[in-house]
Design a protein around this motif. Structure first.
Motif, PDB file in Angstrom:
ATOM      1  N   ASP A   9      41.616  47.500  29.246  1.00  0.00           N
ATOM      2  CA  ASP A   9      41.144  46.721  28.858  1.00  0.00           C
ATOM      3  C   ASP A   9      41.598  46.816  27.235  1.00  0.00           C
ATOM      4  OD1 ASP A   9      38.410  46.882  29.641  1.00  0.00           O
ATOM      5  OD2 ASP A   9      38.139  48.717  28.320  1.00  0.00           O
ATOM      6  N   THR A  10      42.852  47.059  26.554  1.00  0.00           N
ATOM      7  CA  THR A  10      43.844  46.900  25.570  1.00  0.00           C
ATOM      8  C   THR A  10      44.485  45.695  26.400  1.00  0.00           C
ATOM      9  OG1 THR A  10      43.207  49.200  24.751  1.00  0.00           O
ATOM     10  CG2 THR A  10      44.778  47.593  24.086  1.00  0.00           C
ATOM     11  N   ILE A  11      44.573  46.007  27.297  1.00  0.00           N
ATOM     12  CA  ILE A  11      46.730  45.214  27.745  1.00  0.00           C
ATOM     13  C   ILE A  11      45.481  43.632  28.258  1.00  0.00           C
ATOM     14  CG2 ILE A  11      47.351  43.934  30.072  1.00  0.00           C
ATOM     15  CD1 ILE A  11      48.630  46.656  28.019  1.00  0.00           C
ATOM     16  N   VAL A  12      43.917  43.433  27.807  1.00  0.00           N
ATOM     17  CA  VAL A  12      42.963  42.423  28.494  1.00  0.00           C
ATOM     18  C   VAL A  12      42.944  41.736  26.573  1.00  0.00           C
ATOM     19  CG1 VAL A  12      40.823  41.568  29.188  1.00  0.00           C
ATOM     20  CG2 VAL A  12      42.378  43.113  30.996  1.00  0.00           C
ATOM     21  N   ILE A  13      42.605  42.678  26.496  1.00  0.00           N
ATOM     22  CA  ILE A  13      41.931  41.508  24.912  1.00  0.00           C
ATOM     23  C   ILE A  13      43.300  40.865  23.970  1.00  0.00           C
ATOM     24  CG2 ILE A  13      41.498  42.288  22.568  1.00  0.00           C
ATOM     25  CD1 ILE A  13      39.556  44.384  23.835  1.00  0.00           C
ATOM     26  N   CYS A  14      44.452  42.177  25.068  1.00  0.00           N
ATOM     27  CA  CYS A  14      45.897  41.751  23.505  1.00  0.00           C
ATOM     28  C   CYS A  14      46.416  40.345  24.211  1.00  0.00           C
ATOM     29  CB  CYS A  14      46.990  42.664  24.054  1.00  0.00           C
ATOM     30  SG  CYS A  14      46.818  44.036  22.480  1.00  0.00           S
ATOM     31  N   SER A  15      46.147  40.874  25.271  1.00  0.00           N
ATOM     32  CA  SER A  15      46.207  39.014  25.896  1.00  0.00           C
ATOM     33  C   SER A  15      45.713  37.768  25.927  1.00  0.00           C
ATOM     34  CB  SER A  15      46.808  39.019  28.296  1.00  0.00           C
ATOM     35  OG  SER A  15      45.184  39.006  28.543  1.00  0.00           O
ATOM     36  N   ILE A  16      44.370  38.077  25.431  1.00  0.00           N
ATOM     37  CA  ILE A  16      43.681  37.143  25.176  1.00  0.00           C
ATOM     38  C   ILE A  16      44.377  36.803  24.010  1.00  0.00           C
ATOM     39  CG2 ILE A  16      40.783  36.247  24.705  1.00  0.00           C
ATOM     40  CD1 ILE A  16      40.963  38.109  27.159  1.00  0.00           C
ATOM     41  N   LEU A  17      44.346  37.554  22.878  1.00  0.00           N
ATOM     42  CA  LEU A  17      44.253  37.272  21.202  1.00  0.00           C
ATOM     43  C   LEU A  17      45.996  36.930  21.229  1.00  0.00           C
ATOM     44  CD1 LEU A  17      42.056  40.417  19.889  1.00  0.00           C
ATOM     45  CD2 LEU A  17      42.004  37.567  20.125  1.00  0.00           C
ATOM     46  N   PHE A  18      46.337  37.106  22.100  1.00  0.00           N
ATOM     47  CA  PHE A  18      47.623  36.701  21.284  1.00  0.00           C
ATOM     48  C   PHE A  18      48.877  36.807  22.420  1.00  0.00           C
ATOM     49  CE2 PHE A  18      46.182  40.438  18.679  1.00  0.00           C
ATOM     50  CZ  PHE A  18      46.238  40.255  17.752  1.00  0.00           C
ATOM     51  N   GLY A  19      48.630  36.462  23.972  1.00  0.00           N
ATOM     52  CA  GLY A  19      49.470  36.017  25.132  1.00  0.00           C
ATOM     53  C   GLY A  19      50.192  36.964  25.283  1.00  0.00           C
ATOM     54  N   GLU A  20      51.205  36.737  25.883  1.00  0.00           N
ATOM     55  CA  GLU A  20      52.657  38.160  26.552  1.00  0.00           C
ATOM     56  C   GLU A  20      52.937  39.133  25.401  1.00  0.00           C
ATOM     57  OE1 GLU A  20      54.165  40.010  29.766  1.00  0.00           O
ATOM     58  OE2 GLU A  20      52.608  38.254  30.043  1.00  0.00           O
TER      59      GLU A  20
END
Length: 84
Positions: A9-20
């Motif tokens: 979940d953290t990976i998905v949220i970070c990818s949505i908000l901040f990209g790679e």
């Protein structure tokens, strides 16, 4: 919720908000505590865990404080006899 689901979940949220770049940072956020938890005594590990919990709680408490007017407006609207 297990550790894997939380990590995902953290990976998905970070990818949505901040990209790679956010994904790379969030991966290190999970790896670094494991490295530090291997060597020290148990009370040091528990102290680090308590600090991590506080770091997570502070933004949530700040958000609750900032949303207090909206919360009280919605509660008042919900319990208003005119709406029932």
């Amino acid at each position: 919720m297990g550790a894997f689901e939380t990590f995902f979940d953290t990976i998905v949220i970070c990818s949505i908000l901040f990209g790679e770049k956010g994904v790379k940072i969030s991966r290190w956020v999970y790896v670094i505590p494991i490295i530090f938890a291997v060597g020290p005594e148990l009370n040091v590990v528990w102290t680090l865990g308590s600090i991590a919990l506080a770091v997570m709680a502070i933004p949530n408490l700040l958000a609750l404080f900032m949303l207090r007017k909206e919360f009280f407006r919605l509660v008042k609207e919900f319990f208003d006899p005119k709406n029932q």
